[in-house]
Design a protein around this motif. Structure first.
Motif, PDB file in Angstrom:
ATOM      1  N   LYS A 520       0.611  -0.957   0.102  1.00  0.00           N
ATOM      2  CA  LYS A 520      -0.166   0.111   0.259  1.00  0.00           C
ATOM      3  C   LYS A 520       0.805   1.408  -0.013  1.00  0.00           C
ATOM      4  O   LYS A 520       0.891   2.095  -0.595  1.00  0.00           O
ATOM      5  CB  LYS A 520      -0.609  -0.115   1.617  1.00  0.00           C
ATOM      6  CG  LYS A 520      -2.187   0.014   0.777  1.00  0.00           C
ATOM      7  CD  LYS A 520      -3.225   0.108   2.292  1.00  0.00           C
ATOM      8  CE  LYS A 520      -4.769  -0.037   2.533  1.00  0.00           C
ATOM      9  NZ  LYS A 520      -5.018   0.006   1.105  1.00  0.00           N
ATOM     10  N   LEU A 521       1.751   1.446   0.723  1.00  0.00           N
ATOM     11  CA  LEU A 521       2.567   2.061   1.285  1.00  0.00           C
ATOM     12  C   LEU A 521       3.669   2.033   0.594  1.00  0.00           C
ATOM     13  O   LEU A 521       4.203   3.022  -1.107  1.00  0.00           O
ATOM     14  CB  LEU A 521       2.899   2.967   2.819  1.00  0.00           C
ATOM     15  CG  LEU A 521       1.298   3.424   2.698  1.00  0.00           C
ATOM     16  CD1 LEU A 521       1.617   4.298   4.723  1.00  0.00           C
ATOM     17  CD2 LEU A 521       0.488   3.785   2.298  1.00  0.00           C
ATOM     18  N   SER A 522       5.062   1.394   1.123  1.00  0.00           N
ATOM     19  CA  SER A 522       6.216   1.475   0.687  1.00  0.00           C
ATOM     20  C   SER A 522       7.139   0.353   0.951  1.00  0.00           C
ATOM     21  O   SER A 522       6.455   0.359   2.513  1.00  0.00           O
ATOM     22  CB  SER A 522       6.924   2.938   0.037  1.00  0.00           C
ATOM     23  OG  SER A 522       8.170   3.402   1.276  1.00  0.00           O
ATOM     24  N   SER A 523       7.900  -0.360   1.492  1.00  0.00           N
ATOM     25  CA  SER A 523       8.975  -0.997   1.768  1.00  0.00           C
ATOM     26  C   SER A 523       9.471   0.301   3.001  1.00  0.00           C
ATOM     27  O   SER A 523       9.682  -0.508   3.906  1.00  0.00           O
ATOM     28  CB  SER A 523       9.704  -1.771   1.081  1.00  0.00           C
ATOM     29  OG  SER A 523      11.288  -0.508  -0.141  1.00  0.00           O
ATOM     30  N   LEU A 524       9.334   1.188   2.748  1.00  0.00           N
ATOM     31  CA  LEU A 524      10.078   1.979   3.848  1.00  0.00           C
ATOM     32  C   LEU A 524       9.687   2.412   4.648  1.00  0.00           C
ATOM     33  O   LEU A 524       9.456   2.066   5.755  1.00  0.00           O
ATOM     34  CB  LEU A 524      10.526   3.167   3.269  1.00  0.00           C
ATOM     35  CG  LEU A 524      12.309   3.139   2.480  1.00  0.00           C
ATOM     36  CD1 LEU A 524      11.910   4.869   1.668  1.00  0.00           C
ATOM     37  CD2 LEU A 524      13.482   2.779   3.763  1.00  0.00           C
ATOM     38  N   ALA A 525       7.917   2.502   4.562  1.00  0.00           N
ATOM     39  CA  ALA A 525       7.265   2.872   5.134  1.00  0.00           C
ATOM     40  C   ALA A 525       6.887   1.642   6.147  1.00  0.00           C
ATOM     41  O   ALA A 525       5.729   1.301   6.897  1.00  0.00           O
ATOM     42  CB  ALA A 525       5.678   3.541   4.920  1.00  0.00           C
ATOM     43  N   MET A 526       7.072   0.000   5.852  1.00  0.00           N
ATOM     44  CA  MET A 526       6.562  -1.282   6.423  1.00  0.00           C
ATOM     45  C   MET A 526       6.926  -0.789   7.292  1.00  0.00           C
ATOM     46  O   MET A 526       8.161  -0.794   7.719  1.00  0.00           O
ATOM     47  CB  MET A 526       7.116  -2.293   5.529  1.00  0.00           C
ATOM     48  CG  MET A 526       6.658  -3.551   6.154  1.00  0.00           C
ATOM     49  SD  MET A 526       7.083  -5.019   5.227  1.00  0.00           S
ATOM     50  CE  MET A 526       9.485  -4.619   5.723  1.00  0.00           C
ATOM     51  N   PRO A 527       5.819  -1.279   8.658  1.00  0.00           N
ATOM     52  CA  PRO A 527       7.441  -1.611  10.056  1.00  0.00           C
ATOM     53  C   PRO A 527       7.788  -2.545   9.724  1.00  0.00           C
ATOM     54  O   PRO A 527       7.348  -3.871   9.495  1.00  0.00           O
ATOM     55  CB  PRO A 527       5.736  -1.857  11.341  1.00  0.00           C
ATOM     56  CG  PRO A 527       4.369  -1.640  10.106  1.00  0.00           C
ATOM     57  CD  PRO A 527       4.709  -1.182   8.862  1.00  0.00           C
ATOM     58  N   GLN A 528       8.747  -2.424  10.979  1.00  0.00           N
ATOM     59  CA  GLN A 528      10.187  -4.109  11.281  1.00  0.00           C
ATOM     60  C   GLN A 528       9.517  -4.623  12.140  1.00  0.00           C
ATOM     61  O   GLN A 528      10.290  -5.749  11.935  1.00  0.00           O
ATOM     62  CB  GLN A 528      11.557  -3.185  11.161  1.00  0.00           C
ATOM     63  CG  GLN A 528      11.421  -2.050  10.009  1.00  0.00           C
ATOM     64  CD  GLN A 528      12.389  -2.883   8.608  1.00  0.00           C
ATOM     65  OE1 GLN A 528      13.074  -3.919   8.437  1.00  0.00           O
ATOM     66  NE2 GLN A 528      11.764  -1.988   7.312  1.00  0.00           N
ATOM     67  N   GLU A 529       8.863  -3.730  12.875  1.00  0.00           N
ATOM     68  CA  GLU A 529       8.260  -5.320  14.079  1.00  0.00           C
ATOM     69  C   GLU A 529       6.716  -3.722  14.040  1.00  0.00           C
ATOM     70  O   GLU A 529       6.366  -3.234  13.958  1.00  0.00           O
ATOM     71  CB  GLU A 529       9.109  -4.654  14.809  1.00  0.00           C
ATOM     72  CG  GLU A 529       8.681  -6.075  16.225  1.00  0.00           C
ATOM     73  CD  GLU A 529       9.469  -5.209  17.573  1.00  0.00           C
ATOM     74  OE1 GLU A 529      10.626  -5.385  17.337  1.00  0.00           O
ATOM     75  OE2 GLU A 529       9.108  -5.573  18.425  1.00  0.00           O
ATOM     76  N   ILE A 530       5.503  -5.785  14.529  1.00  0.00           N
ATOM     77  CA  ILE A 530       4.919  -4.906  14.939  1.00  0.00           C
ATOM     78  C   ILE A 530       4.858  -5.801  16.024  1.00  0.00           C
ATOM     79  O   ILE A 530       4.461  -6.656  17.084  1.00  0.00           O
ATOM     80  CB  ILE A 530       3.423  -5.750  14.261  1.00  0.00           C
ATOM     81  CG1 ILE A 530       3.828  -4.902  12.355  1.00  0.00           C
ATOM     82  CG2 ILE A 530       2.278  -4.992  14.353  1.00  0.00           C
ATOM     83  CD1 ILE A 530       3.184  -5.324  11.371  1.00  0.00           C
ATOM     84  N   GLU A 531       4.113  -4.866  16.997  1.00  0.00           N
ATOM     85  CA  GLU A 531       3.660  -5.747  18.725  1.00  0.00           C
ATOM     86  C   GLU A 531       1.808  -5.429  18.960  1.00  0.00           C
ATOM     87  O   GLU A 531       1.584  -4.177  18.460  1.00  0.00           O
ATOM     88  CB  GLU A 531       4.706  -4.316  19.424  1.00  0.00           C
ATOM     89  CG  GLU A 531       4.525  -5.282  20.475  1.00  0.00           C
ATOM     90  CD  GLU A 531       5.679  -4.608  21.794  1.00  0.00           C
ATOM     91  OE1 GLU A 531       6.327  -4.221  22.063  1.00  0.00           O
ATOM     92  OE2 GLU A 531       5.098  -4.208  22.756  1.00  0.00           O
TER      93      GLU A 531
END
Ligand code: 6R9
Length: 567
Positions: A520-531
């Motif tokens: 949807k956004l980009s690989s940079l905006a992708m969270p590296q971690e989701i808690e």
């Protein structure tokens, strides 16, 4: 430093008219960046000089003279004009770093239209909000990026033309697509450039803020004055240089200093359209005998990480001057570069909004590793108190980085958002939104941003944009997004989420959500971690307190949490 003069001398005798005179520009007359970067250079006798060495990711190579750039930008300009595009229309560039991107940039400016460069890595949602906000009339793209545009075009009634540069020439189809290949099109020798003036709009770059959607930063043709002079004096570009700016033109560095600066000076530049790899980068410098290199801290830290051994396989002795921008350049990186290349990286600080370099380690000035240097001559910079907005005279005290408005490349407004623009000015200062200290020698030391915007690998990511995209995933109930420390990228995106009833936390779901954001956004905006959380910390009025989550990630004091709901 005879070429550019010493910092002290330049401070004493500074006037922007120095650049106006060198560019033969007189107040009130026509000024067009497209013309300055191609036609004028040819008229100055450099038509046959190489303007661009290009290397694609498959290793394919091309080179173009200034005359080639002039013709290609004329040809694209004429094509756009024939479609009925006119001055002040927004034309988006959505391409990899292929030569057409650089030519189209100038071609759009030559018809007086506003060029809107966007990263080709953007997903459909990132693309949509920016095209929608700018009411963009045409987009120039490649086949490989068409699917993202097709997904959103029904929601974009203003988008009349989807121009594909790697398709044979076709008429506009019902779905608004048009093939246009430069190679098949006879070059246009004579083209009447639209008579833009100093205040005519030129470039529209989108930048992320803390709240709301990304903002379109509107620049004008007069920005050339700052961009030309800072390129000449700070990047110290000379006639025989081979310049490499590693930035993508989706980012302001890739236009101000990856197109306008070097080409308005008639300097040869090279472009490597591939991702980062230490051996590939060193090989590129060796092959093209790069003399001036403008890059960013994350890249430098990645080179450091790749180790000292790999450097030894290449001859990098052509390098004469190095500079960096985009994020804090740690002192280790400056010391490392001196040891490895025999040259220090010169840090430069500026923003999409400022359009050109504001604080800098001027060539010849003593570098204090870890410091951003001093304001460029002609720029009045200060650290102001966050409550009174008066300059802080005490050394070492933290305040907001502020500039006296009025330099040529300053943004003229945020697109369709004059109110947000006005908020940037307080007590006669432009507020950058960053914090710093000044030492007794007048050097600026970066402390951090004054907002929640995440700076990952030099790219600004709005937590709001990621939070909103997360909420579109069926499993996500609530979301909060903050920066998390990272050794190489300085910061990466971390998301905290609560799940909707019926969903269970798992690492598969985490991966699925990450991918959802990447697309949807980009690989940079992708969270590296989701808690996963049961509840997010909120104020009594129900606002999510990112501050609390941020402090936890960085091991900092949480501060005043008296408004926290569930304390
Ligand atoms: C050109 C560009 C601007 C923000 C800026 C600040 C950060 C830029 C920096 C730096 C520390 C430097 N930033 N240069 N931080 N040291 N030398 O980067 O534009 O993408 O708008 O980002 O980047 O936070 O406010 P933009």
């Amino acid at each position: 430093m005879s070429n550019i003069g010493s910092y002290e001398d330049r401070l004493k005798n500074f006037a922007w008219s120095i650049a106006e005179d060198e560019l033969d520009y007189k107040s009130g007359e026509i000024i067009n960046i497209g013309w300055y970067c191609s036609d004028r250079i040819c008229q100055k006798g450099k038509a046959d000089k190489i303007a661009l060495y290009y290397e694609g990711f498959e290793g394919n190579e091309k080179k173009f003279t200034f005359n080639d750039v002039r013709l290609a930008s004329n040809t694209i300009g004429a094509f756009l004009k024939n479609l009925g595009l006119k001055n002040e229309d927004r034309v988006c560039l959505f391409m990899d770093r292929i030569p057409e991107l650089y030519f189209a940039f100038l071609g759009v400016l030559k018809i007086g239209a506003v060029v809107q460069p966007l990263f080709s890595a953007f997903g459909d949602e990132s693309l949509f909000v920016r095209l929608d906000n700018a009411q963009t009339r045409a987009i120039i793209t490649q086949n490989k990026h068409l699917s993202k545009i097709r997904k959103i075009r029904e929601k974009l009634p203003n988008l009349e033309f989807i121009i594909v540069v790697d398709q044979v020439r076709t008429k506009k189809t019902e779905n608004r697509e048009i093939g246009f290949s430069l190679e098949d099109t006879p070059p246009v020798e004579k083209f009447t450039i639209f008579p833009t003036k100093a205040e005519s709009p030129s470039v529209l770059h989108y930048t992320s803020g803390t709240t709301g959607q990304p903002k379109g930063v509107k620049h004008v043709h007069y920005s050339l004055i700052s961009q030309y002079l800072t390129t000449k004096w700070v990047l110290d570009l000379r006639d025989d240089d081979i310049y490499w700016c590693t930035a993508d033109p989706g980012w302001v560095t890739g236009t101000s200093y990856g197109i306008i600066g070097p080409w308005s000076l008639g300097v040869t530049q090279c472009v490597l359209d591939s991702g980062f790899s230490a051996p590939a980068w060193y090989k590129f410098i060796e092959k093209y005998k790069v003399t001036m290199w403008y890059s960013a801290p994350t890249a430098i830290r990645s080179l450091m990480k790749a180790g000292d051994e790999v450097v030894k396989n290449y001859n990098l002795s052509s390098l004469r001057h190095l500079a960096s921008v985009g994020e804090p350049l740690n002192s280790e990186a400056v010391i490392w570069s001196e040891r490895i290349f025999g040259k220090q990286f010169h840090d430069t600080f500026w923003q999409t909004e400022t359009g050109s370099i504001m604080i800098t380690n001027y060539p010849g000035m003593k570098i204090k590793p870890g410091s951003m240097g001093k304001p460029f001559p002609g720029i009045t910079g200060a650290i102001v108190d966050s409550k009174t907005f008066e300059p802080i005279l005490e050394t070492g005290k933290v305040g907001l980085i502020a500039f006296k408005p009025g330099w040529p490349a300053m943004m003229r407004t945020y697109w369709n958002n004059n109110e947000k623009y006005r908020e940037k000015f307080v007590n006669g200062w432009y507020l950058s939104g960053d914090k710093a200290t000044i030492d007794s020698d007048g050097y600026f030391w970066f402390i951090g941003r004054d907002d929640d915007v995440i700076n990952t690998a030099g790219h600004l990511v709005s937590p709001f944009e990621v939070e909103s995209a997360l909420l579109e995933h069926p499993a996500v109930g609530e979301s909060a997004v903050v920066a998390k420390p990272d050794e190489v990228n300085m910061e990466v995106v971390k998301a905290f989420i609560t799940l909707k009833p019926g969903f269970t936390a798992s690492s598969d779901l985490e991966l699925e959500i990450m991918n959802f954001i990447r697309k949807k956004l980009s690989s940079l905006a992708m969270p590296q971690e989701i808690e996963y959380m049961d509840n997010l910390p909120k104020t009594r009025s129900g606002k999510i307190m990112r501050r609390v989550l941020h402090a936890r990630e960085w091991g900092e004091e949480i501060g005043d949490i008296s408004t926290l709901e569930n304390d």
